[in-house]
Design a protein around this motif. Sequence first.
Motif, PDB file in Angstrom:
ATOM      1  N   CYS A  64       1.032  -1.192  -0.224  1.00 16.92           N
ATOM      2  CA  CYS A  64       0.125   0.043  -0.059  1.00 16.92           C
ATOM      3  C   CYS A  64       0.795   1.318  -0.108  1.00 16.92           C
ATOM      4  CB  CYS A  64      -0.924   0.016   1.116  1.00 16.92           C
ATOM      5  SG  CYS A  64      -2.242  -1.192   0.995  1.00 16.92           S
ATOM      6  N   MET A  65       1.780   1.119   0.781  1.00 12.53           N
ATOM      7  CA  MET A  65       2.648   2.352   0.918  1.00 12.53           C
ATOM      8  C   MET A  65       3.498   2.516  -0.583  1.00 12.53           C
ATOM      9  SD  MET A  65       6.475   2.744   0.706  1.00 12.53           S
ATOM     10  CE  MET A  65       6.952   1.465   1.320  1.00 12.53           C
ATOM     11  N   MET A  66       3.833   1.545  -1.329  1.00 11.85           N
ATOM     12  CA  MET A  66       4.218   1.911  -2.653  1.00 11.85           C
ATOM     13  C   MET A  66       3.287   2.214  -3.651  1.00 11.85           C
ATOM     14  SD  MET A  66       7.599   1.002  -2.981  1.00 11.85           S
ATOM     15  CE  MET A  66       7.333   1.085  -4.755  1.00 11.85           C
ATOM     16  N   ALA A  67       1.813   1.766  -3.448  1.00 13.87           N
ATOM     17  CA  ALA A  67       1.148   2.152  -4.350  1.00 13.87           C
ATOM     18  C   ALA A  67       0.780   3.774  -4.098  1.00 13.87           C
ATOM     19  CB  ALA A  67      -0.369   1.487  -3.822  1.00 13.87           C
ATOM     20  N   ILE A  68       0.698   4.339  -2.928  1.00  9.78           N
ATOM     21  CA  ILE A  68       0.508   5.530  -2.342  1.00  9.78           C
ATOM     22  C   ILE A  68       1.846   6.439  -3.097  1.00  9.78           C
ATOM     23  CG2 ILE A  68       0.423   7.252  -0.572  1.00  9.78           C
ATOM     24  CD1 ILE A  68      -0.967   5.061   1.022  1.00  9.78           C
ATOM     25  N   MET A  69       3.053   5.985  -3.016  1.00 13.53           N
ATOM     26  CA  MET A  69       3.933   6.611  -3.482  1.00 13.53           C
ATOM     27  C   MET A  69       3.934   6.857  -5.070  1.00 13.53           C
ATOM     28  SD  MET A  69       7.275   5.141  -1.061  1.00 13.53           S
ATOM     29  CE  MET A  69       8.314   6.289  -2.212  1.00 13.53           C
ATOM     30  N   THR A  70       3.633   5.844  -5.534  1.00 14.30           N
ATOM     31  CA  THR A  70       3.277   5.720  -7.221  1.00 14.30           C
ATOM     32  C   THR A  70       2.192   6.876  -7.346  1.00 14.30           C
ATOM     33  OG1 THR A  70       3.990   3.493  -7.331  1.00 14.30           O
ATOM     34  CG2 THR A  70       2.899   4.326  -9.132  1.00 14.30           C
ATOM     35  N   ASN A  71       1.166   6.743  -6.664  1.00 14.90           N
ATOM     36  CA  ASN A  71       0.141   7.455  -6.959  1.00 14.90           C
ATOM     37  C   ASN A  71       0.531   9.163  -6.846  1.00 14.90           C
ATOM     38  OD1 ASN A  71      -2.836   8.141  -7.713  1.00 14.90           O
ATOM     39  ND2 ASN A  71      -2.715   8.828  -5.305  1.00 14.90           N
ATOM     40  N   GLU A  72       1.099   9.402  -5.722  1.00 19.83           N
ATOM     41  CA  GLU A  72       1.437  10.782  -5.459  1.00 19.83           C
ATOM     42  C   GLU A  72       2.813  11.353  -6.193  1.00 19.83           C
ATOM     43  OE1 GLU A  72       2.105  13.506  -1.628  1.00 19.83           O
ATOM     44  OE2 GLU A  72       0.812  11.837  -1.553  1.00 19.83           O
ATOM     45  N   ASN A  73       3.676  10.348  -6.382  1.00 19.15           N
ATOM     46  CA  ASN A  73       4.721  10.770  -7.226  1.00 19.15           C
ATOM     47  C   ASN A  73       5.518  11.984  -6.466  1.00 19.15           C
ATOM     48  OD1 ASN A  73       6.900  10.320  -9.106  1.00 19.15           O
ATOM     49  ND2 ASN A  73       5.756  11.366 -10.849  1.00 19.15           N
ATOM     50  N   PRO A  74       6.202  11.957  -5.459  1.00 16.98           N
ATOM     51  CA  PRO A  74       6.835  13.143  -4.893  1.00 16.98           C
ATOM     52  C   PRO A  74       7.913  13.480  -5.643  1.00 16.98           C
ATOM     53  CG  PRO A  74       6.998  11.178  -3.468  1.00 16.98           C
ATOM     54  CD  PRO A  74       6.407  10.725  -4.408  1.00 16.98           C
ATOM     55  N   VAL A  75       8.705  12.538  -6.029  1.00 18.55           N
ATOM     56  CA  VAL A  75       9.996  12.982  -6.840  1.00 18.55           C
ATOM     57  C   VAL A  75       9.754  13.194  -8.150  1.00 18.55           C
ATOM     58  CG1 VAL A  75      11.291  11.704  -4.924  1.00 18.55           C
ATOM     59  CG2 VAL A  75      10.552  10.441  -7.240  1.00 18.55           C
ATOM     60  N   ASN A  76       8.557  13.118  -8.694  1.00 18.57           N
ATOM     61  CA  ASN A  76       8.318  13.502 -10.153  1.00 18.57           C
ATOM     62  C   ASN A  76       9.134  12.691 -10.940  1.00 18.57           C
ATOM     63  OD1 ASN A  76       7.024  15.197 -12.080  1.00 18.57           O
ATOM     64  ND2 ASN A  76       8.835  16.195 -12.661  1.00 18.57           N
ATOM     65  N   GLN A  77       8.817  11.245 -10.924  1.00 22.65           N
ATOM     66  CA  GLN A  77       9.251  10.016 -11.876  1.00 22.65           C
ATOM     67  C   GLN A  77       8.625  10.307 -12.922  1.00 22.65           C
ATOM     68  OE1 GLN A  77      11.707   8.319 -11.457  1.00 22.65           O
ATOM     69  NE2 GLN A  77      12.126   7.697  -9.283  1.00 22.65           N
ATOM     70  N   HIS A  78       9.301   9.706 -14.040  1.00 21.57           N
ATOM     71  CA  HIS A  78       8.569   9.589 -15.538  1.00 21.57           C
ATOM     72  C   HIS A  78       7.578   8.999 -15.518  1.00 21.57           C
ATOM     73  CE1 HIS A  78       8.605   9.167 -19.932  1.00 21.57           C
ATOM     74  NE2 HIS A  78       9.293  10.127 -20.024  1.00 21.57           N
ATOM     75  N   PRO A  79       6.456   8.902 -16.548  1.00 23.55           N
ATOM     76  CA  PRO A  79       5.374   8.208 -16.591  1.00 23.55           C
ATOM     77  C   PRO A  79       5.795   6.566 -16.771  1.00 23.55           C
ATOM     78  CG  PRO A  79       4.850  10.070 -17.704  1.00 23.55           C
ATOM     79  CD  PRO A  79       6.481  10.237 -17.096  1.00 23.55           C
ATOM     80  N   ILE A  81       8.380   5.028 -15.672  1.00 26.40           N
ATOM     81  CA  ILE A  81       8.932   4.415 -14.563  1.00 26.40           C
ATOM     82  C   ILE A  81       7.574   4.100 -13.444  1.00 26.40           C
ATOM     83  CG2 ILE A  81      10.168   4.734 -12.418  1.00 26.40           C
ATOM     84  CD1 ILE A  81      11.880   4.365 -15.134  1.00 26.40           C
ATOM     85  N   LEU A  82       6.705   5.123 -13.460  1.00 25.66           N
ATOM     86  CA  LEU A  82       5.407   4.906 -12.835  1.00 25.66           C
ATOM     87  C   LEU A  82       4.606   3.553 -13.223  1.00 25.66           C
ATOM     88  CD1 LEU A  82       4.298   8.601 -12.298  1.00 25.66           C
ATOM     89  CD2 LEU A  82       5.305   6.887 -10.564  1.00 25.66           C
ATOM     90  N   PHE A  83       4.922   3.406 -14.578  1.00 27.94           N
ATOM     91  CA  PHE A  83       4.278   2.397 -15.272  1.00 27.94           C
ATOM     92  C   PHE A  83       4.784   1.088 -14.692  1.00 27.94           C
ATOM     93  CE2 PHE A  83       3.740  -0.689 -18.675  1.00 27.94           C
ATOM     94  CZ  PHE A  83       2.424  -0.991 -18.586  1.00 27.94           C
ATOM     95  N   GLY A  84       6.285   1.199 -14.547  1.00 26.91           N
ATOM     96  CA  GLY A  84       6.825  -0.049 -14.319  1.00 26.91           C
ATOM     97  C   GLY A  84       6.470  -0.378 -12.817  1.00 26.91           C
ATOM     98  N   TYR A  85       6.255   0.722 -11.913  1.00 27.35           N
ATOM     99  CA  TYR A  85       6.120   0.399 -10.484  1.00 27.35           C
ATOM    100  C   TYR A  85       4.570  -0.138 -10.296  1.00 27.35           C
ATOM    101  CZ  TYR A  85      10.037   3.484  -9.307  1.00 27.35           C
ATOM    102  OH  TYR A  85      11.324   3.759  -9.011  1.00 27.35           O
TER     103      TYR A  85
END
Length: 341
Positions: A64-79, A81-85
């Motif tokens: 759940c923590m990984m899902a929240i981080m992926t959703n909020e994306n605090p470090v502005n990751q590329h889409p 990388i978010l797709f990979g997460y």
Amino acid sequence: EDKWGRMDYFFSYHLGIGIIWLFVGFIQIYKAQEGGWSLTPKTNWKAHRAFGRVAIVIVCAHICMMAIMTNENPVNQHPIILFGYCGMIFRSVRHVYLGVKYAREAAKTSPRRVPNQTVEQRNEHRFNRRKHEMYMFYVYARTTVGSGTIRVAAWALWLVGQYLKPETRVIIDRGACQTYSEQGIGDATDCWKPVYINLMFTDLNVLWMEVLFITMENRLADLVPASRKLLEAEKTKKRSALEQQVILTFPSIFLCLYDPDVERWIQTSNLPYFLGFILENLAEFSAILWYIIVHFSDEIRDFLEDHVYDPIDRFYMSTVKSYIKTFYILDEDEDEHVKEE
């Protein structure tokens, strides 16, 4: 200030729950053997089940923590990388579900619940227990990559980058790229290529560990035929996936390395827009294709088997084969009738 505060929050949450899951998961796997918690089989089984519930809660909090981080994306990751997460989260959820499912199936046929077991029930219990162990190991290996596997891949890429030109080094070494980002040259969106390459080698390392685990499990002497067949099939599937990923990894790295040169060449050429768009985004397309094959290939194969191959096979068995068999029997009866005449 709010951005850095949120990053500190995610970092502390990620570090805390990750270390707890690393420790709890290790204890649960290590104590899963006979006599792990107690020399009494019944007490040992109850302790494993009770501690397993704690482990499931912790790993679910980690996911759940990984899902929240992926959703909020605090470090502005590329889409990409978010797709990979998202693929990593999806695979982890699937493995947790299958691990819990086969744990419940194994409990239903346990000798403690079914005292006078038949040979089939005993084999079914061992088979379900083996699948439970297999999927929970997958969960542990996939959700603890940040504790060491991803670091080993990063160090290896850093070592290779020391012998490359700076403009090439920032494509494979995420540390070098993040250093430039801290100096204001870019942010995490600009560093998607080294992160992607790092995650590729991390996944290859984890897949190799899964192959080793299945190989060691298959060498156990007390395996029932169904379990041995399962592990042989799983080993073949994992080795095939490992070979497939190796084949896909190096062309994708090649496209990432030469992507800046391709972009400069496109800017000076008179290519049609559509062709230029495809060539300019070949690295992005290869990354998306890699993530789809790596994280969703099992699900796609299972979907095809359940909703395409199995219905076709059932139709063949119930209709076509029945018709052929009936025709063949009628043909044999006619031949017998001719012989009698």
